[in-house]
Design a protein around this motif. Structure first.
Motif, PDB file in Angstrom:
ATOM      1  N   ASP A   1      17.030  -1.038   3.152  1.00  0.00           N
ATOM      2  CA  ASP A   1      18.249  -0.230   3.284  1.00  0.00           C
ATOM      3  C   ASP A   1      17.950   1.211   3.675  1.00  0.00           C
ATOM      4  O   ASP A   1      18.619   1.791   4.515  1.00  0.00           O
ATOM      5  N   LYS A   2      16.950   1.767   2.997  1.00  0.00           N
ATOM      6  CA  LYS A   2      16.807   3.215   3.051  1.00  0.00           C
ATOM      7  C   LYS A   2      15.852   3.730   4.125  1.00  0.00           C
ATOM      8  O   LYS A   2      15.919   4.894   4.480  1.00  0.00           O
ATOM      9  N   THR A   3      14.930   2.899   4.559  1.00  0.00           N
ATOM     10  CA  THR A   3      13.943   3.401   5.511  1.00  0.00           C
ATOM     11  C   THR A   3      14.559   3.528   6.891  1.00  0.00           C
ATOM     12  O   THR A   3      15.278   2.621   7.319  1.00  0.00           O
ATOM     13  N   PRO A   4      14.262   4.627   7.569  1.00  0.00           N
ATOM     14  CA  PRO A   4      14.764   4.743   8.938  1.00  0.00           C
ATOM     15  C   PRO A   4      14.114   3.684   9.833  1.00  0.00           C
ATOM     16  O   PRO A   4      13.007   3.214   9.555  1.00  0.00           O
ATOM     17  N   GLN A   5      14.802   3.398  10.910  1.00  0.00           N
ATOM     18  CA  GLN A   5      14.332   2.341  11.795  1.00  0.00           C
ATOM     19  C   GLN A   5      12.937   2.653  12.334  1.00  0.00           C
ATOM     20  O   GLN A   5      12.058   1.804  12.383  1.00  0.00           O
ATOM     21  N   ARG A   6      12.710   3.920  12.708  1.00  0.00           N
ATOM     22  CA  ARG A   6      11.435   4.303  13.305  1.00  0.00           C
ATOM     23  C   ARG A   6      10.278   4.105  12.323  1.00  0.00           C
ATOM     24  O   ARG A   6       9.231   3.607  12.670  1.00  0.00           O
ATOM     25  N   THR A   7      10.515   4.519  11.087  1.00  0.00           N
ATOM     26  CA  THR A   7       9.463   4.375  10.087  1.00  0.00           C
ATOM     27  C   THR A   7       9.142   2.912   9.849  1.00  0.00           C
ATOM     28  O   THR A   7       7.991   2.530   9.650  1.00  0.00           O
ATOM     29  N   LYS A   8      10.187   2.091   9.902  1.00  0.00           N
ATOM     30  CA  LYS A   8       9.949   0.651   9.750  1.00  0.00           C
ATOM     31  C   LYS A   8       9.052   0.138  10.861  1.00  0.00           C
ATOM     32  O   LYS A   8       8.141  -0.671  10.636  1.00  0.00           O
ATOM     33  N   LEU A   9       9.302   0.624  12.069  1.00  0.00           N
ATOM     34  CA  LEU A   9       8.493   0.214  13.211  1.00  0.00           C
ATOM     35  C   LEU A   9       7.031   0.586  12.974  1.00  0.00           C
ATOM     36  O   LEU A   9       6.115  -0.208  13.190  1.00  0.00           O
ATOM     37  N   ILE A  10       6.848   1.806  12.490  1.00  0.00           N
ATOM     38  CA  ILE A  10       5.481   2.255  12.200  1.00  0.00           C
ATOM     39  C   ILE A  10       4.841   1.357  11.152  1.00  0.00           C
ATOM     40  O   ILE A  10       3.678   0.949  11.275  1.00  0.00           O
ATOM     41  N   ASP A  11       5.624   0.997  10.145  1.00  0.00           N
ATOM     42  CA  ASP A  11       5.080   0.159   9.081  1.00  0.00           C
ATOM     43  C   ASP A  11       4.680  -1.208   9.603  1.00  0.00           C
ATOM     44  O   ASP A  11       3.643  -1.765   9.210  1.00  0.00           O
ATOM     45  N   VAL A  12       5.501  -1.732  10.502  1.00  0.00           N
ATOM     46  CA  VAL A  12       5.154  -3.037  11.079  1.00  0.00           C
ATOM     47  C   VAL A  12       3.846  -2.930  11.845  1.00  0.00           C
ATOM     48  O   VAL A  12       2.957  -3.777  11.715  1.00  0.00           O
ATOM     49  N   PHE A  13       3.722  -1.858  12.599  1.00  0.00           N
ATOM     50  CA  PHE A  13       2.494  -1.675  13.378  1.00  0.00           C
ATOM     51  C   PHE A  13       1.289  -1.533  12.452  1.00  0.00           C
ATOM     52  O   PHE A  13       0.226  -2.106  12.695  1.00  0.00           O
ATOM     53  N   MET A  14       1.467  -0.804  11.349  1.00  0.00           N
ATOM     54  CA  MET A  14       0.359  -0.611  10.419  1.00  0.00           C
ATOM     55  C   MET A  14      -0.049  -1.927   9.777  1.00  0.00           C
ATOM     56  O   MET A  14      -1.238  -2.216   9.644  1.00  0.00           O
ATOM     57  N   SER A  15       0.940  -2.727   9.411  1.00  0.00           N
ATOM     58  CA  SER A  15       0.567  -3.999   8.791  1.00  0.00           C
ATOM     59  C   SER A  15      -0.097  -4.911   9.815  1.00  0.00           C
ATOM     60  O   SER A  15      -1.028  -5.660   9.475  1.00  0.00           O
ATOM     61  N   PHE A  16       0.341  -4.811  11.061  1.00  0.00           N
ATOM     62  CA  PHE A  16      -0.329  -5.578  12.113  1.00  0.00           C
ATOM     63  C   PHE A  16      -1.793  -5.166  12.225  1.00  0.00           C
ATOM     64  O   PHE A  16      -2.700  -5.997  12.322  1.00  0.00           O
ATOM     65  N   LEU A  17      -2.038  -3.840  12.183  1.00  0.00           N
ATOM     66  CA  LEU A  17      -3.410  -3.338  12.255  1.00  0.00           C
ATOM     67  C   LEU A  17      -4.237  -3.865  11.091  1.00  0.00           C
ATOM     68  O   LEU A  17      -5.404  -4.231  11.258  1.00  0.00           O
ATOM     69  N   VAL A  18      -3.630  -3.897   9.917  1.00  0.00           N
ATOM     70  CA  VAL A  18      -4.349  -4.407   8.753  1.00  0.00           C
ATOM     71  C   VAL A  18      -4.732  -5.857   8.979  1.00  0.00           C
ATOM     72  O   VAL A  18      -5.874  -6.265   8.715  1.00  0.00           O
ATOM     73  N   VAL A  19      -3.803  -6.629   9.506  1.00  0.00           N
ATOM     74  CA  VAL A  19      -4.087  -8.047   9.740  1.00  0.00           C
ATOM     75  C   VAL A  19      -5.240  -8.192  10.730  1.00  0.00           C
ATOM     76  O   VAL A  19      -6.185  -8.958  10.509  1.00  0.00           O
ATOM     77  N   VAL A  20      -5.179  -7.416  11.808  1.00  0.00           N
ATOM     78  CA  VAL A  20      -6.242  -7.512  12.810  1.00  0.00           C
ATOM     79  C   VAL A  20      -7.585  -7.119  12.201  1.00  0.00           C
ATOM     80  O   VAL A  20      -8.598  -7.786  12.401  1.00  0.00           O
ATOM     81  N   GLY A  21      -7.574  -6.046  11.426  1.00  0.00           N
ATOM     82  CA  GLY A  21      -8.817  -5.599  10.812  1.00  0.00           C
ATOM     83  C   GLY A  21      -9.388  -6.636   9.876  1.00  0.00           C
ATOM     84  O   GLY A  21     -10.588  -6.930   9.904  1.00  0.00           O
ATOM     85  N   VAL A  22      -8.527  -7.225   9.072  1.00  0.00           N
ATOM     86  CA  VAL A  22      -9.000  -8.227   8.121  1.00  0.00           C
ATOM     87  C   VAL A  22      -9.553  -9.433   8.870  1.00  0.00           C
ATOM     88  O   VAL A  22     -10.608  -9.984   8.514  1.00  0.00           O
ATOM     89  N   LEU A  23      -8.863  -9.818   9.938  1.00  0.00           N
ATOM     90  CA  LEU A  23      -9.348 -10.962  10.729  1.00  0.00           C
ATOM     91  C   LEU A  23     -10.736 -10.684  11.284  1.00  0.00           C
ATOM     92  O   LEU A  23     -11.634 -11.521  11.191  1.00  0.00           O
ATOM     93  N   GLN A  24     -10.904  -9.508  11.851  1.00  0.00           N
ATOM     94  CA  GLN A  24     -12.220  -9.165  12.412  1.00  0.00           C
ATOM     95  C   GLN A  24     -13.286  -9.181  11.341  1.00  0.00           C
ATOM     96  O   GLN A  24     -14.399  -9.655  11.557  1.00  0.00           O
ATOM     97  N   PHE A  25     -12.925  -8.658  10.190  1.00  0.00           N
ATOM     98  CA  PHE A  25     -13.902  -8.567   9.120  1.00  0.00           C
ATOM     99  C   PHE A  25     -14.299  -9.949   8.628  1.00  0.00           C
ATOM    100  O   PHE A  25     -15.475 -10.244   8.409  1.00  0.00           O
ATOM    101  N   VAL A  26     -13.308 -10.792   8.486  1.00  0.00           N
ATOM    102  CA  VAL A  26     -13.589 -12.155   8.042  1.00  0.00           C
ATOM    103  C   VAL A  26     -14.471 -12.859   9.066  1.00  0.00           C
ATOM    104  O   VAL A  26     -15.454 -13.529   8.723  1.00  0.00           O
ATOM    105  N   TYR A  27     -14.160 -12.654  10.333  1.00  0.00           N
ATOM    106  CA  TYR A  27     -14.973 -13.278  11.376  1.00  0.00           C
ATOM    107  C   TYR A  27     -16.407 -12.762  11.311  1.00  0.00           C
ATOM    108  O   TYR A  27     -17.366 -13.510  11.473  1.00  0.00           O
ATOM    109  N   CYS A  28     -16.536 -11.460  11.033  1.00  0.00           N
ATOM    110  CA  CYS A  28     -17.873 -10.880  10.952  1.00  0.00           C
ATOM    111  C   CYS A  28     -18.643 -11.495   9.804  1.00  0.00           C
ATOM    112  O   CYS A  28     -19.830 -11.785   9.913  1.00  0.00           O
TER     113      CYS A  28
END
Lengths: 155, 771
Positions: free
Chosen positions: A60-87
């Motif tokens: 409800d409360k988060t602005p749309q832009r901040t939500k977008l940033i959060d989605v991108f950040m969680s995507f980065l986390v997923v990518v990082g974790v994937l790379q790390f697991v692969y390593c």
């Protein structure tokens, strides 16, 4: 070395997965003091309900832009974790390739977090000289440097 | 300086513009002073590279300029470390060479063709002007005072502590590194103050440049995290700190890893772990602060704080565990010896053997920094009074750098910037207080103390106290005290300038390549033996003749004589150096095979006995022995070079091992012939040499310079007839004696040692007589 870097990085990277939902809620609760009593009253409810309430609050409360940033950040986390697991699974033979890929995600995550902090309306007082547009330009500048170094380092 | 002390005068009367113009003029003058005070050696002697290390930098720069950047990047140098070679592109900090290469090409593009040697010689003075400017910017971030930045700039411009490493001709990494150090710190302070990712990224870029220029970048790598850690511990964590530090770390670490010499070190070595740890800690703290700001419950907040502490402790424990288990490289010896000051002397003699790595004596501080050193603590104290984020940085920097400079003479260099800044803060505070004549006049309260002081003799003391109690006036308003303090400070500043000029002129402006001495009539006499000998090598030996010398002279031989060497000042292979040390400190029969195996053609020794030049190889000899003993404890023993009473002697009382060593023989070979019989004198050791000089069998004298400072010996080939060198040499020398014994028929005695040979000959003669 690799495990160490990862241990610290994992602490920083892995924690946000639950954090993104958690922490972002807190912004709103603080921005709206009315929410706080409702939250404290909701402590009597079951944890699931609390989590659900927090999530709803966030939506409800988060602005749309901040939500977008959060989605991108969680995507980065997923990518990082994937790379790390692969390593871990496949070994770190081209170590520079692993490092540049992994540090690209970590660096981008950190830069994005900086952008999120700077553009957050709550932090206006801290960043008196940084307008949101300026913050975005800084973000682009930092990301360009980051990607140049990563591409150079991956060979 | 004088113009600067007048600065506050212009505050009220003239506008902002004239002050700006004045500022620019002052900064230009400071840059001019900084450059001009470094030119003593160029004007007195000539425009050449000094010292030892700069010769390699110069050689690498010439290679870069003539072969282009890519060849330089993968340069395999087969003219150093003879059998091994050196992967130069991967074992040097390329920032210095690339900088002067860029300047060289830029000047050519402007159609000003300047010789690369002149660019290399004048690079350090040029950059010192920039350092002064960077110090100005840095100090302006610390203080609102108009004079602090300018004072710091002039201090940095002429302080001997910095000049010592940046005179014209000292083409060393520090020449540009100190500018980069100060400028990186300026950008960091700017980033922390503004919380801007842009300044953080710029700071990371200059940090990357610094990494490419100097090994001392580790200082920045540890100082910035320490600053952040102290801020977090003081409870001053703010989103600004998070933004600036994380931007700096993420970009700066990647930037530093681009340098081949650094490579994966930022991930693997202990020196860089603090930066990584603080990066992790900041993520945690940032997260916790974020949560805490929203959650009202105090218990929850303390819980979170506990969570941070626990995670910090766990990751610290993990770090220790990983270091102990060897995944992360422990401290390197050079760095470790900063903490355990006795470590190098015991375990790595090669580190302890360098004179720059000794602890600093007290007078050195005053000699290098004069009045700055006693203003320095005052400046740090002032920073404590106004403790914002950037003041914490000054305090942390001051404490850390003071410690390091106390441990190692060389690190005085990193202390100098912060001393200049702190002293400028203190001094500008004094000047700001005492130089404002006008402002106290404006408030009406001024009249009260003036009146009271006039009528002080008449009125009772109690009333005085009461009146002053009523209107407490804090500050100094009497003209006399102002003038006296300002005069005193100006005098100090003028003395400081005199001191700096004197020190620079007398102590730090002598090239070690040429030695200057005074004749009785005051005229200058230049002893140029080094270049004489190197030039001889360059012109009279084969292009690929290998020169063996102690590692100190490796770079100079490579740079000036252009001949391959066995070891040089880049002491990356200790065993190879120990091999040379063993060859120098053993008997000829032992060292000859070593020299043959390494294809040595010439051996170069430095001998100062004739001239009283104390930095010669006999005085360094014990380090050769120690380094060799570290590898071959059975064959080379330091104890054997001392007499029974534990004295290190070179005269008649020297031990047999000493007299037999190749270094002793090469140094004193034919030395007696210079003097009347029995009066040979060693002027460095101050002893009388024995009547009979040493005899050399396996090498022959090829060149001795005018003042006998450099002696070059040619390694003999194997004997044509297959004899060993001792018997061949004694055959040549003792031809007559041989004839007498020849009557006894062919001899089967094949003794290696010459002395033994003679004894045998004597004894055979004794045998002959009774018959």
């Amino acid at each position: 070395m690799a495990p160490k870097k990862n241990a610290a990085a994992a602490a920083s990277v892995a924690s946000p997965t639950p954090q993104t939902t958690n922490s972002t809620t807190t912004i709103l609760s603080s921005s709206t003091p009315i929410k706080i009593p409702s939250k404290s009253s909701s402590q009597n409810q079951s944890p699931q309900q609390v989590a659900l309430g927090i999530w709803q609050n966030y939506l409800d409360k988060t602005p749309q832009r901040t939500k977008l940033i959060d989605v991108f950040m969680s995507f980065l986390v997923v990518v990082g974790v994937l790379q790390f697991v692969y390593c871990i699974l496949a070994g770190n033979y081209p170590f520079n390739a692993f490092l540049s890929g992994f540090s690209a995600t970590v660096g981008q995550f950190v830069l994005t977090a900086s952008l999120r902090i700077q553009t957050n309306a709550e932090n206006k007082a801290e960043f008196s000289s940084v307008s949101p547009e300026r913050a975005f330009a800084d973000y682009v500048f930092g990301s360009l440097i980051l990607h140049f170094f990563c591409v150079n380092f991956i060979n | 300086m004088v113009a600067k002390t007048q600065e506050p005068f212009f505050q009220g009367s003239t506008g902002k513009n004239s002050r700006g113009v004045l500022r620019i003029v002052i900064l230009c003058l400071i840059a001019g002073a900084a450059v001009a005070s470094r030119l003593f050696s160029v004007i007195r002697f000539e425009s050449i590279i000094h010292e030892f290390d700069p010769w390699f930098n110069f050689r690498a720069t010439k290679y870069l300029v003539s072969n282009g950047f890519y060849d330089f990047w993968d340069w395999f140098d087969d003219r150093t470390w003879h059998p091994l070679g050196r992967v130069t592109g991967g074992t040097l900090y390329p920032g210095l060479m690339v900088t002067s290469g860029v300047i060289y090409h830029a000047l050519r593009a402007l159609t000003i063709p300047v010789d690369i040697r002149n660019i290399c010689v004048l690079l350090a003075p040029g950059f010192s002007g920039l350092t002064a400017f960077a110090t100005y910017l840095f100090t302006n971030e610390m203080s609102t005072s108009p004079s602090a930045g300018l004072l710091a700039a002039i201090f940095m411009g002429i302080a001997p502590g910095y000049i010592s490493r940046s005179v014209a001709g000292s083409y060393d990494n520090e020449a540009i590194a100190i500018f980069l150090l100060v400028f990186t710190f300026y950008l960091w302070i700017k980033a922390v103050k503004l919380g801007s990712a842009f300044w953080g990224a710029l700071c990371a870029l200059f940090y990357g440049y610094m990494v490419s220029a100097w090994g001392g970048y580790v200082f920045i790598t540890n100082l910035i995290p320490l600053h952040v850690f102290v801020l977090v511990c003081m409870g001053r964590f703010s989103p600004r700190v998070y933004v600036s530090y994380c931007t700096w770390y993420a970009l700066g670490t990647l930037a530093s890893m681009q340098i081949p010499f650094v490579g994966f070190l930022p991930i693997r070595s202990s020196e860089h772990m603090s930066a990584l740890g603080i990066f992790g800690l900041l993520q945690l703290v940032g997260f916790v602060e974020f949560v805490r700001s929203g959650v009202p419950s105090k218990q929850f907040a303390t819980l979170l704080r506990g969570f941070v502490l626990v995670v910090f402790a766990i990751s610290f424990g993990g770090l220790v565990l990983l270091t102990v288990s060897g995944v992360i490289a422990p401290w390197t010896g050079r760095f470790y010896s900063l903490w355990d000051t006795g470590y190098a002397k015991i375990h790595i003699p090669i580190i302890a053997s360098v004179s720059e790595h000794q602890p600093t004596a007290w007078p050195a501080y005053f000699f290098d920094l004069n009045l700055l050193i006693w203003l320095f603590p005052a400046g740090v104290y002032l920073c404590f009074l106004k403790l914002a984020d950037e003041q914490v940085f000054v305090v942390v920097y001051a404490i850390l750098a003071s410690y390091f400079s106390g441990v190692m003479v060389r690190l005085m260099l990193t202390l100098t910037p912060i001393v200049c800044v702190a002293a400028a803060l203190a001094l500008s505070n004094i000047l700001d207080t005492y130089l404002t004549f006008k402002s106290p006049e404006e408030p009406t309260t001024i009249t009260a103390p003036e009146g009271s002081s006039n009528s002080a003799t008449k009125k009772a003391a109690k009333q005085e106290e009461l009146r002053s109690m009523r209107q407490p006036l804090i500050g100094i308003y009497s003209g006399f005290s102002k003038i006296s303090v300002v005069t005193a400070m100006t005098t100090y500043l003028l003395i400081f300038v005199l001191h700096c000029t004197w020190v620079t002129s007398n102590a730090y402006s002598s090239p070690s390549v040429v030695l200057a001495s005074r004749m009785p009539d005051g005229s200058q006499h230049i002893i140029d033996d080094y270049r004489e000998a190197y030039q001889w090598l360059r012109q009279n030996t084969k292009e690929d003749a290998k020169i063996m010398s102690w590692w100190d002279y490796g770079y100079q031989i490579g740079g000036m004589a252009d001949r391959p060497t066995l070891v040089d000042n880049n002491t990356w292979n200790n065993t190879h150096i120990a091999t040379v040390g063993k060859a120098m400190s053993s008997r000829e029969e032992v060292s000859y095979p070593i020299m043959r195996q390494h294809e040595v053609d010439y051996v170069l020794v430095v001998f100062g006995g004739l001239l009283g030049y104390s930095g010669d190889d006999i005085n360094k000899f014990l380090w050769m022995v120690r380094i060799a003993e570290g590898i071959w404890p059975d064959e080379v023993k330091e104890r054997d070079f001392f007499t029974e009473r534990g004295e290190y002697r070179v005269d008649g009382g020297a031990t047999q091992t000493m007299k037999d060593s190749l270094m002793y023989k090469m140094s004193y070979y034919n030395y007696n012939s210079l003097f009347p019989p029995g009066q040979a004198q060693d002027r460095v050791r101050g002893v009388k040499m024995p009547e009979v000089g040493p005899v050399l069998n396996t090498v022959e004298e090829a060149f001795t310079s005018e003042n006998w400072i450099i002696r070059i010996y040619k390694v003999k080939d194997l004997d044509n007839v297959g004899r060993d060198h001792a018997s061949a040499a004694s055959f040549e020398r003792g031809n007559k004696k041989k004839k007498t014994t020849k009557k006894r028929g062919p001899k089967k005695i094949n003794v290696s040692v010459n002395m033994a040979m003679r004894e045998v000959q004597l004894s055979t003669r004794h045998c002959c007589e009774p018959e």
